[in-house]
Design a protein around this motif. Sequence first.
Motif, PDB file in Angstrom:
ATOM      1  N   PRO B 131      18.476 -28.739  15.368  1.00 36.86           N
ATOM      2  CA  PRO B 131      18.677 -27.305  15.088  1.00 36.86           C
ATOM      3  C   PRO B 131      18.242 -26.991  13.660  1.00 36.86           C
ATOM      4  O   PRO B 131      18.434 -27.797  12.758  1.00 36.86           O
ATOM      5  N   LEU B 132      17.589 -25.827  13.462  1.00 32.72           N
ATOM      6  CA  LEU B 132      17.099 -25.442  12.133  1.00 32.72           C
ATOM      7  C   LEU B 132      17.581 -24.044  11.796  1.00 32.72           C
ATOM      8  O   LEU B 132      17.774 -23.220  12.689  1.00 32.72           O
ATOM      9  N   GLU B 133      17.791 -23.798  10.492  1.00 34.66           N
ATOM     10  CA  GLU B 133      18.185 -22.447  10.046  1.00 34.66           C
ATOM     11  C   GLU B 133      17.049 -21.811   9.259  1.00 34.66           C
ATOM     12  O   GLU B 133      16.377 -22.495   8.495  1.00 34.66           O
ATOM     13  N   PRO B 134      16.799 -20.504   9.447  1.00 35.51           N
ATOM     14  CA  PRO B 134      15.734 -19.850   8.683  1.00 35.51           C
ATOM     15  C   PRO B 134      15.987 -19.968   7.187  1.00 35.51           C
ATOM     16  O   PRO B 134      17.121 -20.021   6.741  1.00 35.51           O
ATOM     17  N   ILE B 135      14.872 -20.021   6.452  1.00 36.46           N
ATOM     18  CA  ILE B 135      14.961 -20.128   4.994  1.00 36.46           C
ATOM     19  C   ILE B 135      14.992 -18.725   4.428  1.00 36.46           C
ATOM     20  O   ILE B 135      14.170 -17.883   4.771  1.00 36.46           O
ATOM     21  N   LYS B 136      15.952 -18.468   3.551  1.00 34.98           N
ATOM     22  CA  LYS B 136      16.023 -17.138   2.949  1.00 34.98           C
ATOM     23  C   LYS B 136      15.552 -17.222   1.498  1.00 34.98           C
ATOM     24  O   LYS B 136      15.960 -18.124   0.768  1.00 34.98           O
ATOM     25  N   VAL B 137      14.681 -16.313   1.120  1.00 36.09           N
ATOM     26  CA  VAL B 137      14.232 -16.271  -0.278  1.00 36.09           C
ATOM     27  C   VAL B 137      14.474 -14.888  -0.840  1.00 36.09           C
ATOM     28  O   VAL B 137      14.434 -13.902  -0.112  1.00 36.09           O
ATOM     29  N   PRO B 138      14.722 -14.816  -2.141  1.00 30.34           N
ATOM     30  CA  PRO B 138      14.949 -13.496  -2.739  1.00 30.34           C
ATOM     31  C   PRO B 138      13.670 -12.673  -2.689  1.00 30.34           C
ATOM     32  O   PRO B 138      12.563 -13.199  -2.696  1.00 30.34           O
ATOM     33  N   LEU B 139      13.840 -11.362  -2.622  1.00 34.51           N
ATOM     34  CA  LEU B 139      12.719 -10.436  -2.525  1.00 34.51           C
ATOM     35  C   LEU B 139      12.525  -9.705  -3.841  1.00 34.51           C
ATOM     36  O   LEU B 139      13.444  -9.058  -4.311  1.00 34.51           O
ATOM     37  N   THR B 140      11.332  -9.786  -4.393  1.00 34.22           N
ATOM     38  CA  THR B 140      11.055  -8.935  -5.554  1.00 34.22           C
ATOM     39  C   THR B 140      10.709  -7.556  -5.028  1.00 34.22           C
ATOM     40  O   THR B 140       9.790  -7.413  -4.216  1.00 34.22           O
ATOM     41  N   ARG B 141      11.423  -6.545  -5.476  1.00 33.05           N
ATOM     42  CA  ARG B 141      11.218  -5.216  -4.886  1.00 33.05           C
ATOM     43  C   ARG B 141      10.115  -4.449  -5.572  1.00 33.05           C
ATOM     44  O   ARG B 141      10.282  -3.321  -6.009  1.00 33.05           O
ATOM     45  N   LYS B 142       8.926  -5.111  -5.674  1.00 33.73           N
ATOM     46  CA  LYS B 142       7.791  -4.421  -6.260  1.00 33.73           C
ATOM     47  C   LYS B 142       6.587  -4.738  -5.389  1.00 33.73           C
ATOM     48  O   LYS B 142       6.563  -5.759  -4.695  1.00 33.73           O
ATOM     49  N   VAL B 143       5.566  -3.896  -5.445  1.00 37.46           N
ATOM     50  CA  VAL B 143       4.416  -4.064  -4.566  1.00 37.46           C
ATOM     51  C   VAL B 143       3.120  -3.993  -5.362  1.00 37.46           C
ATOM     52  O   VAL B 143       3.015  -3.220  -6.308  1.00 37.46           O
ATOM     53  N   LEU B 144       2.148  -4.804  -4.924  1.00 41.68           N
ATOM     54  CA  LEU B 144       0.819  -4.715  -5.519  1.00 41.68           C
ATOM     55  C   LEU B 144      -0.125  -4.086  -4.500  1.00 41.68           C
ATOM     56  O   LEU B 144      -0.178  -4.527  -3.353  1.00 41.68           O
ATOM     57  N   VAL B 145      -0.844  -3.044  -4.898  1.00 39.71           N
ATOM     58  CA  VAL B 145      -1.863  -2.455  -4.025  1.00 39.71           C
ATOM     59  C   VAL B 145      -3.214  -2.697  -4.686  1.00 39.71           C
ATOM     60  O   VAL B 145      -3.434  -2.288  -5.837  1.00 39.71           O
ATOM     61  N   ILE B 146      -4.110  -3.383  -3.978  1.00 39.06           N
ATOM     62  CA  ILE B 146      -5.416  -3.700  -4.565  1.00 39.06           C
ATOM     63  C   ILE B 146      -6.440  -2.722  -4.019  1.00 39.06           C
ATOM     64  O   ILE B 146      -6.752  -2.728  -2.831  1.00 39.06           O
ATOM     65  N   GLY B 147      -6.981  -1.877  -4.893  1.00 40.37           N
ATOM     66  CA  GLY B 147      -7.970  -0.901  -4.445  1.00 40.37           C
ATOM     67  C   GLY B 147      -7.445   0.504  -4.648  1.00 40.37           C
ATOM     68  O   GLY B 147      -6.374   0.837  -4.141  1.00 40.37           O
ATOM     69  N   GLY B 148      -8.196   1.311  -5.399  1.00 38.55           N
ATOM     70  CA  GLY B 148      -7.712   2.646  -5.749  1.00 38.55           C
ATOM     71  C   GLY B 148      -8.427   3.777  -5.043  1.00 38.55           C
ATOM     72  O   GLY B 148      -8.534   4.882  -5.580  1.00 38.55           O
ATOM     73  N   GLY B 149      -8.910   3.535  -3.827  1.00 38.59           N
ATOM     74  CA  GLY B 149      -9.510   4.622  -3.062  1.00 38.59           C
ATOM     75  C   GLY B 149      -8.428   5.375  -2.314  1.00 38.59           C
ATOM     76  O   GLY B 149      -7.238   5.213  -2.596  1.00 38.59           O
ATOM     77  N   ILE B 150      -8.818   6.159  -1.316  1.00 42.71           N
ATOM     78  CA  ILE B 150      -7.828   6.960  -0.606  1.00 42.71           C
ATOM     79  C   ILE B 150      -6.779   6.074   0.087  1.00 42.71           C
ATOM     80  O   ILE B 150      -5.592   6.421   0.110  1.00 42.71           O
ATOM     81  N   ALA B 151      -7.212   4.908   0.585  1.00 41.97           N
ATOM     82  CA  ALA B 151      -6.254   4.014   1.246  1.00 41.97           C
ATOM     83  C   ALA B 151      -5.216   3.514   0.247  1.00 41.97           C
ATOM     84  O   ALA B 151      -4.006   3.607   0.483  1.00 41.97           O
ATOM     85  N   GLY B 152      -5.673   3.007  -0.880  1.00 44.01           N
ATOM     86  CA  GLY B 152      -4.754   2.483  -1.888  1.00 44.01           C
ATOM     87  C   GLY B 152      -3.834   3.569  -2.424  1.00 44.01           C
ATOM     88  O   GLY B 152      -2.632   3.361  -2.607  1.00 44.01           O
ATOM     89  N   ILE B 153      -4.397   4.747  -2.681  1.00 43.28           N
ATOM     90  CA  ILE B 153      -3.594   5.838  -3.241  1.00 43.28           C
ATOM     91  C   ILE B 153      -2.525   6.274  -2.250  1.00 43.28           C
ATOM     92  O   ILE B 153      -1.356   6.463  -2.605  1.00 43.28           O
ATOM     93  N   ARG B 154      -2.911   6.433  -0.990  1.00 39.16           N
ATOM     94  CA  ARG B 154      -1.950   6.889   0.019  1.00 39.16           C
ATOM     95  C   ARG B 154      -0.830   5.871   0.199  1.00 39.16           C
ATOM     96  O   ARG B 154       0.348   6.211   0.268  1.00 39.16           O
ATOM     97  N   THR B 155      -1.197   4.583   0.260  1.00 37.96           N
ATOM     98  CA  THR B 155      -0.175   3.536   0.389  1.00 37.96           C
ATOM     99  C   THR B 155       0.759   3.551  -0.810  1.00 37.96           C
ATOM    100  O   THR B 155       1.982   3.521  -0.657  1.00 37.96           O
ATOM    101  N   ALA B 156       0.156   3.607  -1.997  1.00 41.05           N
ATOM    102  CA  ALA B 156       0.975   3.566  -3.217  1.00 41.05           C
ATOM    103  C   ALA B 156       1.948   4.736  -3.250  1.00 41.05           C
ATOM    104  O   ALA B 156       3.130   4.578  -3.577  1.00 41.05           O
ATOM    105  N   LEU B 157       1.470   5.923  -2.883  1.00 45.93           N
ATOM    106  CA  LEU B 157       2.348   7.097  -2.922  1.00 45.93           C
ATOM    107  C   LEU B 157       3.494   6.958  -1.929  1.00 45.93           C
ATOM    108  O   LEU B 157       4.652   7.247  -2.255  1.00 45.93           O
TER     109      LEU B 157
END
Lengths: 86, 660, 130
Positions: B131-157
């Motif tokens: 039997p195995l238990e899932p591994i839990k890791v802490p979450l950094t609550r920040k995001v990196l968006v690579i690319g500043g076109g309409i896709a990147g801007i919309r995601t970031a917003l």
Amino acid sequence: MVIRKPLNLAKFKVPKGRVIVLAERCKECGLCIEYCPKQILEYSEDYNEKGFHYPVVKAGMENECIFCLFCQEICPDFAIFSEKEE
Amino acid sequence: MRIGVFICHCGKNIAGVVDVKELVERASKLKDVVYATDYVYLCSEPGQKEIQEKIEELELTHVVIAACSPKMHATTFARAVKGVGLNPYLLEIANIREHCSWVHHDKPEIATEKAFRLIKAAVAKVRLAEPLEPIKVPLTRKVLVIGGGIAGIRTALDIANGGFEVYLVERTPSLGGHMAQLSETFPTLDCSACILTPLMVEAAHHKNIHVITYAEVKNIKGIIGNFKVTIEKKPRYVIPEKCTGCGDCMDVCPVIVPNEFDQGLGARKAIYVPFPQAVPLVYTLDLENCLNTQKLVVCEQCYKACGPRAINYLMEPQEIEIEVGAVVIATGFDLLPIENLKEYGGGKYPDVVTGLEFERLLSASGPTGGVVRRPSDGKIPKRVVFIQCAGSRDPEHGCPYCSKICCMYTAKQALLYKHVVPDGEAYVFFIDVRAAGKRYEEFVQRVMGEERIVYLRGKVSKVFQREDKLVVWGADTISGMAVEIEADMVVLAPAVVPSKGTADLAKLLKVSVDEFGFLSEVHPKLRPVESVSPGVYLAGAAQAPKDISETAAQASAAASKVLSLLSQKEATLEPIVAHVDKELCIGCGLCWKACPFKAITMVREEKREGKKRRRYAKVEEAVCQGCGVCMAICEKKAINVAGFTYDQLSAQVKALLEDE
Amino acid sequence: MRLVLKRQDDLLKKVEEISGENVFACYQCGKCSAGCPMSTEMDLLPNQVIRLLQLGANEQLLDCRTIWLCASCFTCTARCPKGVSLTRLMEGVRLVLLRTTKEDQVSPKEMEKEFLPQVALISALRKFTT
């Protein structure tokens, strides 16, 4: 390879300068001629009192000076400078 | 040990080939198997209930399900057994559909025997399961968006509006991408810059978004929840905090070079902003073209002209390190270089242009102020030929796929051309017209019917010069005629390709790409914004050619995935990771060298009484992806991936090969 | 022979004026040709006639027999998804060609009294029926 030529060159103003040479001071080191980005300088036919050929603007290129001041900054003898033309 | 075996009919998919009843009988005779049964659709609700009831009733300790591929229903069945308290890693799935009944549909007897052996192997493996238990890791609550076109801007917003911090990194000096280069967008004919710039400004001023332009992602380490990113900010030689965007520096700069934003059709100075509405409105000095070099500063015109003294010729590249929990790749697309289209005169004749170049000519803020001019002589063209599918749908040119956007933007460009040159003629060569979006078909019909633009169904074979005209030889298969047009200008719609550098970025992030370089999604229908790498999401044309509406939709989808990840307390990882048996490990370091994820380190053990301090391998569980390369390379069998140990795998192989 | 494409000319303008139809509304789906009862006898399909008008291939129009075989039965017009009346367009082309070439396409004097072209019958009957 088609190098695109910009179509709106007329909109871009580049500074204009007028090259002034103090011939007697020149010692023909050639630095100004070498470093001019627009390559508008050449050795004169004539020579100054010390016997050196001083720089002159090539024929027809009087309006090509872009007032970058490379010649002025690099001359060891303060023999050449450019004046801004308005 | 009480093993239960459940065999699925999958309707006719399995039962139509394999003798399920025979399998049940033989399986029930296997060692440790206390129960075996079959059912029509195990994945259905009654099917799952059957499994759950039997687990409880017969107190089963291990379960084998013989059904479809684990890729289909591993999670479904795992959830079912967990629901009655059985550890999901004590469940083994035998694939008797994709690996058996579907591929041997014409040999039922052999298929049945193979199915039995697959079940026997699964039973052999599950006997040794832990039997195995899932591994839990802490979450950094920040995001990196690579690319500043309409896709990147919309995601970031979207992510920033959700309350999380976003780093938006863009390679060029300004946000905007290709959308900023467009004149008007189909089908509404909205001015592209007018709808984009408010979003750019919102992103720049948003308290949760850090916009980092003229920068590239150099390195990324770590996994979902904990990425460590190194970003290199290229030197602008202008201090952003001091620059007011006044442009006095640009006026005095003596160097004029082609502007990349105008695709070379417009000019800029060595110190420039790519376009007047650039965000951030900070000038950038292009040292490659500046008269100065890194070691020699002689021309100081811009420095002297700058009021706030914002110019610094001695700026160095700056590296910054950030920690984020998720990454979104929105690096966009480029067009197939025009030189690849030699039969159309691409790269040879200046008046053969790409769609993007024509867009700049049409744009009111473009190099000609919205007047369409021939690049060769500046005259206004009176007859323009548009060629769709230039490179797309063309295996010989390397792009068998459809680039999706060209039919619509060609129709739009032909319409806009007719609006600015009312007495001009426009011809469009097409193979099909793909106008699938909302009101797209009506738009194309308007272009054909009301604007009276001639649509010719056929490809163009050749474009060549005759005096000052470009002769286009094409065909119209509808009338069955070969046609010739003497054009003033030819506009090609080149194939859409992933933007330069996408492949390198994918390697860095361990995201796979397809044969054309587009980023791979987990499932094109059901999971189009997730990459194979957990915590890395995809948005926009980097994943596949698409127009602005779909890009915005996909960007919001990626943002929603990120938001759902970050709303959890921690990130949960699969426990299928490697473990080292310290007693067997001799510290040779082969696994450390082989691990593609750098999850293994060599450590020296604690001082032991009378014994030499040995070196042994240590696995960072949170980084390990369970690929098993370490297992393959270890000579001492000292490292094992949980759930796939040596003993389990060799038991499986023995069971497959044994005759009964 | 390669058709050289130029600006659409007077023939097209006149046809559109007489018929009141927009030739460019046709997107060449072929439904008219598919339903035309006379299509098997025609050299060019009805949709191809419209295509030639769009491309300005006037010479080919002069030579083709299609427009003279048309029965004006209105099947094409009824079925066209864009609402283009091919019947009117065909009539327009016929009128313009007759006016410009001044050539009779049938000779009433040489016709047998019992034989009438289809268009006379069908078109006339349609004018009295729904």
